[in-house]
Design an enzyme around this catalytic site. Structure first.
Site, PDB file in Angstrom:
ATOM      1  N   THR A  93      -2.093  45.606 -26.780  1.00 24.74           N
ATOM      2  CA  THR A  93      -2.713  45.518 -25.458  1.00 24.74           C
ATOM      3  C   THR A  93      -4.177  45.106 -25.562  1.00 24.74           C
ATOM      4  O   THR A  93      -4.668  44.304 -24.752  1.00 24.74           O
ATOM      5  CB  THR A  93      -2.590  46.862 -24.718  1.00 24.74           C
ATOM      6  OG1 THR A  93      -1.209  47.168 -24.529  1.00 24.74           O
ATOM      7  CG2 THR A  93      -3.273  46.801 -23.362  1.00 24.74           C
ATOM      8  N   SER A 130       3.134  40.946 -19.257  1.00 21.78           N
ATOM      9  CA  SER A 130       2.615  42.173 -19.839  1.00 21.78           C
ATOM     10  C   SER A 130       2.417  41.910 -21.320  1.00 21.78           C
ATOM     11  O   SER A 130       2.907  40.914 -21.858  1.00 21.78           O
ATOM     12  CB  SER A 130       3.594  43.339 -19.642  1.00 21.78           C
ATOM     13  OG  SER A 130       4.736  43.175 -20.466  1.00 21.78           O
ATOM     14  N   THR A 131       1.707  42.809 -21.966  1.00 23.38           N
ATOM     15  CA  THR A 131       1.562  42.690 -23.417  1.00 23.38           C
ATOM     16  C   THR A 131       2.926  42.682 -24.097  1.00 23.38           C
ATOM     17  O   THR A 131       3.135  42.014 -25.110  1.00 23.38           O
ATOM     18  CB  THR A 131       0.710  43.852 -23.960  1.00 23.38           C
ATOM     19  OG1 THR A 131      -0.578  43.827 -23.326  1.00 23.38           O
ATOM     20  CG2 THR A 131       0.533  43.757 -25.466  1.00 23.38           C
ATOM     21  N   ASN A 132       3.884  43.410 -23.506  1.00 21.90           N
ATOM     22  CA  ASN A 132       5.202  43.562 -24.112  1.00 21.90           C
ATOM     23  C   ASN A 132       5.941  42.247 -24.307  1.00 21.90           C
ATOM     24  O   ASN A 132       6.753  42.114 -25.229  1.00 21.90           O
ATOM     25  CB  ASN A 132       6.070  44.484 -23.252  1.00 21.90           C
ATOM     26  CG  ASN A 132       5.573  45.907 -23.242  1.00 21.90           C
ATOM     27  OD1 ASN A 132       4.520  46.201 -23.791  1.00 21.90           O
ATOM     28  ND2 ASN A 132       6.325  46.791 -22.606  1.00 21.90           N
ATOM     29  N   THR A 177      18.175  32.165 -74.856  1.00 17.82           N
ATOM     30  CA  THR A 177      18.664  33.359 -74.169  1.00 17.82           C
ATOM     31  C   THR A 177      18.194  34.562 -74.969  1.00 17.82           C
ATOM     32  O   THR A 177      18.238  34.542 -76.209  1.00 17.82           O
ATOM     33  CB  THR A 177      20.201  33.366 -74.082  1.00 17.82           C
ATOM     34  OG1 THR A 177      20.756  33.366 -75.405  1.00 17.82           O
ATOM     35  CG2 THR A 177      20.714  32.168 -73.308  1.00 17.82           C
ATOM     36  N   SER A 308     -12.445  30.487 -70.485  1.00 17.85           N
ATOM     37  CA  SER A 308     -13.138  31.662 -71.024  1.00 17.85           C
ATOM     38  C   SER A 308     -14.635  31.482 -70.898  1.00 17.85           C
ATOM     39  O   SER A 308     -15.156  30.360 -71.024  1.00 17.85           O
ATOM     40  CB  SER A 308     -12.761  31.869 -72.497  1.00 17.85           C
ATOM     41  OG  SER A 308     -13.542  32.888 -73.080  1.00 17.85           O
ATOM     42  N   SER A 309     -15.318  32.583 -70.661  1.00 18.14           N
ATOM     43  CA  SER A 309     -16.780  32.560 -70.598  1.00 18.14           C
ATOM     44  C   SER A 309     -17.408  32.838 -71.962  1.00 18.14           C
ATOM     45  O   SER A 309     -18.629  32.733 -72.108  1.00 18.14           O
ATOM     46  CB  SER A 309     -17.280  33.601 -69.587  1.00 18.14           C
ATOM     47  OG  SER A 309     -16.872  34.911 -69.996  1.00 18.14           O
ATOM     48  N   LYS A 314     -11.817  26.931 -74.896  1.00 20.98           N
ATOM     49  CA  LYS A 314     -10.548  27.526 -74.493  1.00 20.98           C
ATOM     50  C   LYS A 314     -10.200  27.077 -73.071  1.00 20.98           C
ATOM     51  O   LYS A 314     -11.032  27.166 -72.156  1.00 20.98           O
ATOM     52  CB  LYS A 314     -10.631  29.053 -74.552  1.00 20.98           C
ATOM     53  CG  LYS A 314      -9.353  29.772 -74.140  1.00 20.98           C
ATOM     54  CD  LYS A 314      -9.457  31.275 -74.407  1.00 20.98           C
ATOM     55  CE  LYS A 314      -8.304  32.062 -73.827  1.00 20.98           C
ATOM     56  NZ  LYS A 314      -6.996  31.614 -74.353  1.00 20.98           N
TER      57      LYS A 314
END
Length: 416
Positions: A93, A130-132, A177, A308-309, A314
């Site tokens: 609502t 209505s909101t409904n 597998t 990578s930092s 990498k």
């Protein structure tokens, strides 16, 4: 008439929205963060005002300016006027009244200066509604549009997979597998399987969207039609179909539509299952591209950015990793939607805001990450043919053929 830019940052909402702002938390996902939802809501309001005008329950002057204001909202011109949380106080609502109040205020500004009228949020903008019925109708329009977009990007992903299948025709890879060597598998068939899965989910999103084509606009309070003039529901849905371009139809039973919201669950479950398969596919590429020295190194993914930092040089498979992580929130959203759908009241489900707050961002996430997966990963990957040949030198294909002639035990003994 005024330009919509004249009202930028000017509060157009009224007392109900103000109360909802006071009574709701000050953080969280806001209506203005979901412009697609506001567009759907505005489309519903436009359909309603046209139906009210056609039925003679709303004068042409007010109908024109409300329609113009709705157009502005649909275009995203007034996003700042929707500060409410998606999950605010009430079962939708507050949201409906935020829209009603903004449209009423803006429509009043758009009235010609010589016209002495006002536009009321309830009496005029919310007339015959209505909101409904408005909230779930807007939600369905929103979700149908999003489902169509997700289906489209999944078909794009399928095309990317099929191109890879064509490019690697005749190339064999060692299948496994239990993570142990098995038989040779054509790379083309691997990618064809990827494509089939993507297309299957695209089709399932289309089906889920179709279940939301039935809307309850005009059902007003509890689906009984009380509060709307005769013929409003049919006419309003016809206008909404024209406005949206979607094949909408009135709900076969508005009482059912109010009480049972399982269409949302179907779409959410489809999104979750799709996210699960996307996670699986992205993880497959993480595994097959592992290395370059300590892993399988069968697939070579595009080198997009440092991984990578601290380790120079990498490079990580950043796009498959992103897709996998995105799947978590998408699958979690489906759980929340299922809970919201199951928690309805005997005659109505007031948990629409929770559905929107969880499912709409999840669908946006799918629509966002799938094209990146296709463009930045699948389209640019290639298979390491030298590595494939090395690993495929001792498959079980010949042993299976021998077992057909000499028996399983005899061949197993010779190969032990």
């Amino acid at each position: 008439m005024s330009d919509s830019t004249d009202v930028a940052n000017t509060p157009l909402w009224g007392p109900v929205t103000s109360l909802a702002l006071q009574n709701s938390p000050h953080t969280g996902l806001r209506l203005r963060d979901l412009p697609e939802f506001l567009r759907a809501f505005a489309d519903v309001k436009l359909a309603a005002v046209r139906a009210n005008r056609d039925l003679g329950v709303l004068d042409a002057v007010r109908a024109e300016v409300i329609a113009e204001a709705a157009g502005e909202v649909a275009r995203g011109d007034l996003l700042d006027q929707f500060p409410l949380r998606v999950v605010a106080t009430g079962g939708g609502t507050s949201t409906n009244m935020n829209v009603n109040e903004v449209l009423a205020s803006r429509a009043s500004q758009l009235l010609p200066p010589d016209v002495r009228l006002t536009v009321h949020p309830n009496d005029h903008v919310n007339r015959s509604q209505s909101t409904n019925d408005v909230y779930p109708t807007a939600t369905k329009v929103l979700l149908v549009r999003q489902a169509i977009e997700v289906a489209s990007v999944l078909r794009k992903l399928a095309r990317s997979y099929r191109r890879q299948a064509e490019q690697h025709e005749g190339v064999q890879r060692l299948g496994r597998t239990g993570w142990q060597d098995a038989v040779l598998v054509p790379v083309s068939e691997t990618h064809q399987a990827h494509a089939v899965a993507a297309e299957r989910f695209a089709d399932q999103f289309d089906v889920a969207a179709q279940t939301l084509h039935a809307v309850q606009l005009g059902g007003t309070a509890l689906g009984t039609g009380v509060g709307a003039p005769a013929g409003f529901a049919r006419l309003a849905v016809e206008h909404l179909t024209e406005i949206t371009g979607l094949p909408l139809r009135p709900s076969a039973s508005t009482v059912d539509a109010y009480a049972h919201a399982d269409g949302y669950s179907l779409l959410a479950d489809t999104a979750a299952r799709c996210a699960g398969i996307l996670f699986k596919q992205s993880q497959d590429f993480l595994i097959l591209s592992s290395g370059p020295n300590g892993g399988l190194s069968e697939v070579i993914l595009p080198k997009l950015q440092p991984g990578s930092s601290i380790m120079p040089g990498k490079v990580n498979p950043v796009v498959p990793s992103m897709v996998g992580q995105a799947s978590f929130s998408i699958r979690a959203a489906a759980v929340a939607v299922g809970m919201a759908v199951a928690a309805g009241e005997p005659d109505f489900n007031a948990n629409g805001p929770s559905v929107v707050a969880n499912l709409s961002p999840a669908l946006n996430e799918l629509a966002a990450v799938v094209p990146v997966f296709a463009d930045r990963c699948i389209d640019s990957l290639h298979w390491n043919r030298a590595r494939l040949a090395e690993l495929a030198s001792h498959p079980f294909d010949s042993l299976i053929e021998q077992a057909e002639k000499d028996g399983y035990d005899a061949v197993a003994g010779r190969s032990a």
